[in-house]
Enzyme design. Structure first.
Site, PDB file in Angstrom:
ATOM      1  N   TYR A  18     -32.400  48.757  26.389  1.00 32.52           N
ATOM      2  CA  TYR A  18     -32.536  49.926  25.521  1.00 32.52           C
ATOM      3  C   TYR A  18     -31.603  50.987  26.077  1.00 32.52           C
ATOM      4  O   TYR A  18     -31.635  51.290  27.266  1.00 32.52           O
ATOM      5  CB  TYR A  18     -33.989  50.430  25.548  1.00 32.52           C
ATOM      6  CG  TYR A  18     -34.280  51.435  24.467  1.00 32.52           C
ATOM      7  CD1 TYR A  18     -34.412  51.031  23.154  1.00 32.52           C
ATOM      8  CD2 TYR A  18     -34.412  52.793  24.763  1.00 32.52           C
ATOM      9  CE1 TYR A  18     -34.668  51.945  22.141  1.00 32.52           C
ATOM     10  CE2 TYR A  18     -34.679  53.717  23.752  1.00 32.52           C
ATOM     11  CZ  TYR A  18     -34.807  53.279  22.453  1.00 32.52           C
ATOM     12  OH  TYR A  18     -35.059  54.191  21.449  1.00 32.52           O
TER      13      TYR A  18
ATOM     14  N   TYR B 186     -45.144  48.523  21.023  1.00 32.69           N
ATOM     15  CA  TYR B 186     -44.738  49.853  21.490  1.00 32.69           C
ATOM     16  C   TYR B 186     -45.721  50.403  22.530  1.00 32.69           C
ATOM     17  O   TYR B 186     -45.355  51.217  23.360  1.00 32.69           O
ATOM     18  CB  TYR B 186     -44.681  50.846  20.319  1.00 32.69           C
ATOM     19  CG  TYR B 186     -43.465  50.706  19.429  1.00 32.69           C
ATOM     20  CD1 TYR B 186     -42.553  49.675  19.587  1.00 32.69           C
ATOM     21  CD2 TYR B 186     -43.220  51.636  18.414  1.00 32.69           C
ATOM     22  CE1 TYR B 186     -41.445  49.560  18.766  1.00 32.69           C
ATOM     23  CE2 TYR B 186     -42.114  51.533  17.581  1.00 32.69           C
ATOM     24  CZ  TYR B 186     -41.228  50.488  17.763  1.00 32.69           C
ATOM     25  OH  TYR B 186     -40.134  50.383  16.948  1.00 32.69           O
TER      26      TYR B 186
HETATM   27  C1  LIG Z   1     -37.370  52.599  17.459  1.00 32.09           C
HETATM   28  S1  LIG Z   1     -37.496  52.840  15.752  1.00 32.09           S
HETATM   29  C2  LIG Z   1     -37.277  51.240  15.117  1.00 32.09           C
HETATM   30  C3  LIG Z   1     -36.159  51.197  14.079  1.00 32.09           C
HETATM   31  C4  LIG Z   1     -36.487  51.851  12.778  1.00 32.09           C
HETATM   32  N1  LIG Z   1     -37.228  50.951  11.919  1.00 32.09           N
HETATM   33  C5  LIG Z   1     -35.233  52.346  12.057  1.00 32.09           C
HETATM   34  O1  LIG Z   1     -35.077  52.119  10.856  1.00 32.09           O
HETATM   35  O2  LIG Z   1     -34.400  52.991  12.707  1.00 32.09           O
HETATM   36  C6  LIG Z   1     -39.194  53.186  15.628  1.00 32.09           C
HETATM   37  C7  LIG Z   1     -39.625  53.619  14.256  1.00 32.09           C
HETATM   38  O3  LIG Z   1     -39.606  52.523  13.341  1.00 32.09           O
HETATM   39  C8  LIG Z   1     -40.735  52.568  12.482  1.00 32.09           C
HETATM   40  N2  LIG Z   1     -41.596  51.406  12.785  1.00 32.09           N
HETATM   41  C9  LIG Z   1     -41.392  50.500  13.750  1.00 32.09           C
HETATM   42  N3  LIG Z   1     -42.345  49.556  13.746  1.00 32.09           N
HETATM   43  C10 LIG Z   1     -43.200  49.870  12.751  1.00 32.09           C
HETATM   44  C11 LIG Z   1     -44.424  49.288  12.270  1.00 32.09           C
HETATM   45  N4  LIG Z   1     -44.945  48.185  12.782  1.00 32.09           N
HETATM   46  N5  LIG Z   1     -45.047  49.928  11.237  1.00 32.09           N
HETATM   47  C12 LIG Z   1     -44.534  51.049  10.702  1.00 32.09           C
HETATM   48  N6  LIG Z   1     -43.389  51.634  11.106  1.00 32.09           N
HETATM   49  C13 LIG Z   1     -42.725  51.057  12.124  1.00 32.09           C
HETATM   50  C14 LIG Z   1     -41.469  53.859  12.812  1.00 32.09           C
HETATM   51  O4  LIG Z   1     -40.951  54.862  11.975  1.00 32.09           O
HETATM   52  C15 LIG Z   1     -41.050  54.126  14.241  1.00 32.09           C
HETATM   53  O5  LIG Z   1     -41.117  55.504  14.577  1.00 32.09           O
END
Ligand SMILES: C[S@@+](CC[C@H](N)C(=O)[O-])C[C@H]1O[C@@H](n2cnc3c(N)ncnc32)[C@H](O)[C@@H]1O
Length: 515
Positions: free
Chosen positions: A383, A483
């Site tokens: 990361y 997470y």
């Molecule tokens: C590190 S980012 C992962 C990448 C993100 N999906 C993007 O489009 O950039 C983390 C965010 O992704 C979304 N996310 C990741 N896993 C999720 C899950 N199981 N359910 C809902 N939202 C999720 C949430 O908004 C979270 O704050």
């Protein structure tokens, strides 16, 4: 040096304007088949009547991130408007008041802080307010040194439009109907070009796939392969003098695999002791060392990775002990005598697998998947991001809405054992710069896990977070990790106000991402 936007002037000469003079895009239209965007130019002092001018999308290829910001806002605005329309009572015939959106807010903000650089660019195109209005409220001009700058309107023939009224309702209606396909294609292509430049092992490319909608991840994101330390706010690695290399290992020992004798390797000082190899006397000494907190140097340790001479197909994969534990992994480093092929070097070489950024269909934004089968224990990527202080992370958290995706990651592995105060813990922020692993989503039944990997056993605040497959993963399966990474059986707090629902879809889903 910022890049340039090409501006055609008087139909023949093409002049250039520095991208940092573009403040934002405020509207769009299609004219004679040409997809155009209304650019708001920066001024050196705040004004409600800044220069604005229409430009074909092909003139804005060097500032597509502004176009993307605009289109993202436009999309959100249109979605919000359609929600409101759906809620309108068909019998009342009353228009529901327009809801504020980030799209609206952005247009109403004041001028950007003036940049120190010289104003720049361009077109001295004759301003005209006769219909249709093509240049609003100001012009781009060139001075005697051919430097290009934004000139506020003074002539009677230039409309003085207040930015707070732009886009006008007419302009908005036109904008919402107009095609933005060319811009979306240019933005997508630009992102793909950006991915091609991301450093990675030769042939281990990064891909972008979106079969769900027309969006593209932010062009403002900067791909980096190393942490960027926020030194101006006091973020530093431990001095390089504290980093020791192992001196009793050599590339020429026994099987020519670098560190081979786990009792001798200094880098493994804090690694897990291999209790199965201790005889009764050693076991008693080891128990004493544990009780008194004395060094375990000299005891047999466990190497974190399978060596190349070990089970076929498992080379460099995590051994089960580490895979199933939360022990930090201490790799050898550049100061070691064990040579480049040491079995105790792995994560430091970076991503070795091909991955694909893809648009999820379940409302989780972008995700990441592998383009090849992965073995259990195989390293995927680290990361990356800016390493910032806890105070700065808190500031950034407060500045963004709770519903917004979070990319903050605390480097708190040693906080409890080494009594590091909360305010002294560093945080990695992968939102603005980082690697493809920023797209790994959460699952309550994940196929990956994150591990602490250190190359300097004396640096307790800056280390790598590395993702490994925790079970075999077939190519094409989305990569996920937990997470919260809580110990089995640990219960979750009750969801508070603004808790984020988890959309992982796992049978054992805990229902909340964060409570
Ligand atoms: C590190 S980012 C992962 C990448 C993100 N999906 C993007 O489009 O950039 C983390 C965010 O992704 C979304 N996310 C990741 N896993 C999720 C899950 N199981 N359910 C809902 N939202 C999720 C949430 O908004 C979270 O704050």
């Amino acid at each position: 040096m910022p890049s340039m936007v090409v501006i055609p002037t008087n139909g023949h000469v093409r002049r250039r304007v520095l991208v940092d003079r573009v403040h934002s895009i405020v509207s769009n239209r299609v004219q004679n088949g040409d997809e155009q965007y209304l650019v708001r130019w920066s001024t050196d002092s705040p004004t409600n009547t800044p220069p604005l001018s229409w430009h074909s999308i092909t003139e804005l290829l060097r500032c597509l991130e502004h176009v993307q910001d605009y289109l993202d806002g436009r999309e959100k605005f249109m979605q919000a408007s359609s929600q409101i329309r759906k809620r309108k009572n068909p019998d009342s015939g009353l228009e529901v008041e327009r809801r504020a959106s980030p799209f609206d807010r952005r247009l109403q903000t004041g001028s950007r802080t003036p940049s120190a650089s010289r104003s720049s660019s361009v077109s001295s195109a004759a301003p005209s307010t006769s219909s249709p209005i093509d240049i609003y409220n100001g012009v781009l001009d060139a001075d005697e040194h051919h430097a290009i700058f934004c000139r506020n309107s003074t002539g009677a023939d230039i409309a003085r439009l207040d930015i707070r009224t732009v886009p006008t309702p007419d302009m908005s209606r036109t904008a919402h109907r107009a095609s933005v396909d060319k811009a979306l294609t240019y933005i997508r292509n630009e992102y793909v070009r950006k991915l091609a430049r991301v450093p990675g092992k030769e042939g281990k490319a990064l891909y972008l796939i979106n079969s769900v909608d027309s969006s593209t991840p932010s062009l403002r994101f900067r791909y980096i392969s190393e942490y960027v330390l926020d030194e101006k706010n006091g973020v530093y690695r431990a001095s390089s003098e504290t980093q020791q290399g192992c001196t009793k290992c050599s590339p020429h020992m026994g099987r020519n695999i670098g560190c081979e004798y786990t009792k001798k390797c200094d880098c493994l000082e804090y690694a897990a002791v291999d209790e199965s190899r201790l005889d009764a006397a050693e076991k008693a000494k080891y128990d004493e060392a544990r009780a008194t907190g004395a060094s375990t140097m000299g005891f047999s340790k466990k190497f974190p990775y399978f060596a190349s001479s070990n089970k076929r197909g498992k080379t460099r994969c995590l051994v089960p002990f580490y895979l199933n534990s939360r022990r930090p992994i201490y790799e050898c480093n550049d100061k070691c005598d064990c040579g480049p092929y040491c079995r105790n070097k792995n994560v430091q070489f970076g991503r070795q697998v091909e991955v694909e950024i893809f648009r999820t269909s379940g409302g989780r934004g972008w995700g990441l998947r592998c383009k090849e089968d992965l073995c259990q224990g195989q390293f995927i990527d680290t990361y990356r991001g800016e390493v910032i202080t806890d105070a700065e992370a808190t500031r950034r958290e407060h500045a963004s809405s709770k519903a917004k995706a979070s990319y903050l990651y605390s480097l708190d592995k040693f906080a409890v054992s080494e009594s590091i105060a909360d305010e002294d813990i560093y945080v990695v922020d992968g939102e603005f710069m980082g690697g493809p692993s920023k797209f790994i989503n959460h699952s309550c039944e994940p196929n990956c896990r994150q591990y602490t990997v250190s190359y300097n056993k004396h640096d307790l605040r800056v280390y790598d977070i590395a993702f490994f497959a925790c079970r075999p993963i077939p190519k094409g399966e989305e990569l996920t990790f937990d997470y919260l990474d809580k110990d089995e059986g640990t219960s979750m707090d009750e969801p508070g106000e603004g808790a984020i629902p988890c959309l992982c879809g796992a049978a054992k889903c805990r229902k909340w991402l964060w409570t």
